[in-house]
Design a protein around this motif. Sequence first.
Motif, short mmCIF file in Angstrom:
data_model
loop_
_atom_site.label_atom_id
_atom_site.label_comp_id
_atom_site.label_asym_id
_atom_site.label_seq_id
_atom_site.Cartn_x
_atom_site.Cartn_y
_atom_site.Cartn_z
N MET B 1 15.93 -4.90 5.94
CA MET B 1 15.39 -5.20 3.97
C MET B 1 14.91 -4.13 3.14
SD MET B 1 13.87 -8.78 2.95
CE MET B 1 12.37 -8.29 2.91
N PRO B 2 15.96 -3.72 1.83
CA PRO B 2 15.45 -2.17 1.05
C PRO B 2 13.47 -2.87 0.36
CG PRO B 2 17.24 -3.53 0.33
CD PRO B 2 17.16 -4.76 1.84
N LEU B 3 13.01 -1.85 0.00
CA LEU B 3 11.45 -1.69 -0.46
C LEU B 3 11.95 -2.46 -1.80
CD1 LEU B 3 9.84 1.56 1.53
CD2 LEU B 3 9.80 -1.39 2.01
N ASP B 4 10.74 -3.55 -2.13
CA ASP B 4 10.68 -4.12 -3.21
C ASP B 4 10.75 -3.03 -4.17
OD1 ASP B 4 10.45 -5.72 -5.33
OD2 ASP B 4 8.26 -6.70 -4.75
N GLN B 5 11.35 -2.53 -5.10
CA GLN B 5 11.63 -2.24 -6.44
C GLN B 5 10.70 -1.73 -7.59
OE1 GLN B 5 13.65 1.30 -7.40
NE2 GLN B 5 14.32 0.28 -5.52
N SER B 6 9.88 -2.92 -7.22
CA SER B 6 8.91 -3.11 -8.55
C SER B 6 7.56 -2.38 -7.90
CB SER B 6 8.29 -4.42 -8.16
OG SER B 6 7.73 -5.20 -7.12
N PHE B 7 7.78 -2.33 -7.08
CA PHE B 7 6.42 -0.49 -6.74
C PHE B 7 6.59 0.27 -7.22
CE2 PHE B 7 6.09 -4.17 -3.54
CZ PHE B 7 4.39 -4.16 -3.00
N VAL B 8 7.59 0.40 -7.79
CA VAL B 8 7.92 2.34 -8.60
C VAL B 8 6.62 2.17 -9.44
CG1 VAL B 8 9.19 3.28 -9.50
CG2 VAL B 8 10.44 2.33 -7.82
N GLY B 9 6.10 3.33 -9.68
CA GLY B 9 5.25 3.21 -10.62
C GLY B 9 3.38 2.80 -9.86
N ARG B 10 3.91 2.70 -9.52
CA ARG B 10 2.51 1.51 -9.25
C ARG B 10 1.38 2.76 -8.71
NH1 ARG B 10 1.64 -3.83 -5.28
NH2 ARG B 10 2.78 -4.46 -6.69
N SER B 11 0.01 2.59 -8.98
CA SER B 11 -1.12 3.53 -8.79
C SER B 11 -2.06 2.54 -7.59
CB SER B 11 -1.86 3.97 -10.02
OG SER B 11 -0.63 5.11 -10.43
N TYR B 12 -2.38 3.18 -6.62
CA TYR B 12 -3.56 2.90 -6.14
C TYR B 12 -5.46 3.12 -6.72
CZ TYR B 12 -0.18 1.22 -2.62
OH TYR B 12 1.33 0.19 -2.95
N PRO B 13 -6.04 2.85 -6.32
CA PRO B 13 -7.59 2.79 -6.42
C PRO B 13 -7.46 4.47 -6.52
CG PRO B 13 -7.17 1.01 -6.40
CD PRO B 13 -6.08 2.10 -6.07
N PRO B 14 -8.58 5.86 -6.91
CA PRO B 14 -8.65 6.47 -6.22
C PRO B 14 -9.77 6.82 -4.79
CG PRO B 14 -9.25 6.39 -8.76
CD PRO B 14 -8.72 4.92 -8.54
N THR B 15 -9.29 7.45 -4.31
CA THR B 15 -9.96 7.41 -3.02
C THR B 15 -11.68 7.24 -3.22
OG1 THR B 15 -9.35 9.78 -2.43
CG2 THR B 15 -8.10 8.17 -1.27
N GLY B 69 -2.02 6.64 3.51
CA GLY B 69 -2.35 5.32 3.72
C GLY B 69 -2.10 4.21 2.96
N GLN B 70 -2.57 4.39 2.18
CA GLN B 70 -2.60 2.88 1.13
C GLN B 70 -0.95 2.10 0.82
OE1 GLN B 70 -5.92 3.01 -1.95
NE2 GLN B 70 -4.68 5.14 -1.77
N PRO B 75 -0.07 -3.86 2.34
CA PRO B 75 1.35 -4.91 4.05
C PRO B 75 2.63 -5.64 2.71
CG PRO B 75 -1.13 -6.09 3.15
CD PRO B 75 -0.89 -4.35 2.63
N GLU B 76 2.26 -5.79 1.26
CA GLU B 76 2.90 -6.02 0.12
C GLU B 76 4.29 -5.82 0.05
OE1 GLU B 76 1.56 -7.42 -3.55
OE2 GLU B 76 -0.79 -7.48 -2.46
#
Lengths: 142, 150
Positions: B1-15, B69-70, B75-76
Amino acid sequence: MAARIAFDDVEVGTELPAQTFPVTRAALVRYAGASGDFNPIHWNERFARQVGLPDVIAHGMFTMAEAVRVVTDWTGDPGAVVEYGVRFTKPVVVPDDDAGTAVEVSAKVAAKLEDGLVRVDLLATCGGQKVLGMSRAVVRLA
Amino acid sequence: MPLDQSFVGRSYPPTAPYEVGREKIREFAEAVGDANPAYTDAEAAKALGHPDVIAPPTFPFVITYRAAGQVVADPELGLDYSRVVHGDQRFAYTRPVRAGDRLSVTVTIDSIKSLAGNDVLSVRGEVHDDSGEHVVTAYMTLVSRAPEGE
């Protein structure tokens, strides 16, 4: 930054001294520890074969680290590297013997840019096959 | 199943800051067999204009890989890490990493593409020091190979 090569002394086509870097199983174990990349494809032959590889392969980042030494040994100052990128095109297969394998790296000045910058294109091969593609560094010369 | 395009542009909190030690740089330089004195001898590094020993050009990956790794473990997003290979890697440096740096990484998903059934994920890790100055940005492409038979 203090590169020992002057911008005015190079031209497009200037070759950097080529080098050959040995790659052994022991080196991969050591790199795994230093880098924190413990993927078993880099040290466990049984696992590597299970996932369809011919044998243990080197970390791509290990090969990338070796290749740029042709550039940093040339400039003297590793801080002269302002950009460095590679594509991992073929794995470097490392047999379980004391000799391992070797990656041969050559490089030449591909373009003179502005502000004392040059683009260096690298060629990294193992057993005659290209292992890095689009391997380029942008370097600030003196 | 292809990955969800809505994740494009998503940033994770600074480590949380990673403190770069001289001995870690030495260990890394030795592991890649690089005897350049700028990595181990503070005086040699200073002679080149650096305030302390610097790290080899690919060292930032030690930090950005951990930060990425984030994404891998999100999992989403649902990336199957057992099928992931490293496609390409690029670094753009403002300055070299050096001993004493406290570095934080902000990871962003730049693109998600599907090529020949493989998911191709481009991830950017922006590395800043504790004064907020940019040090290096690492760009990596992860390729999640399609399962056999699909």
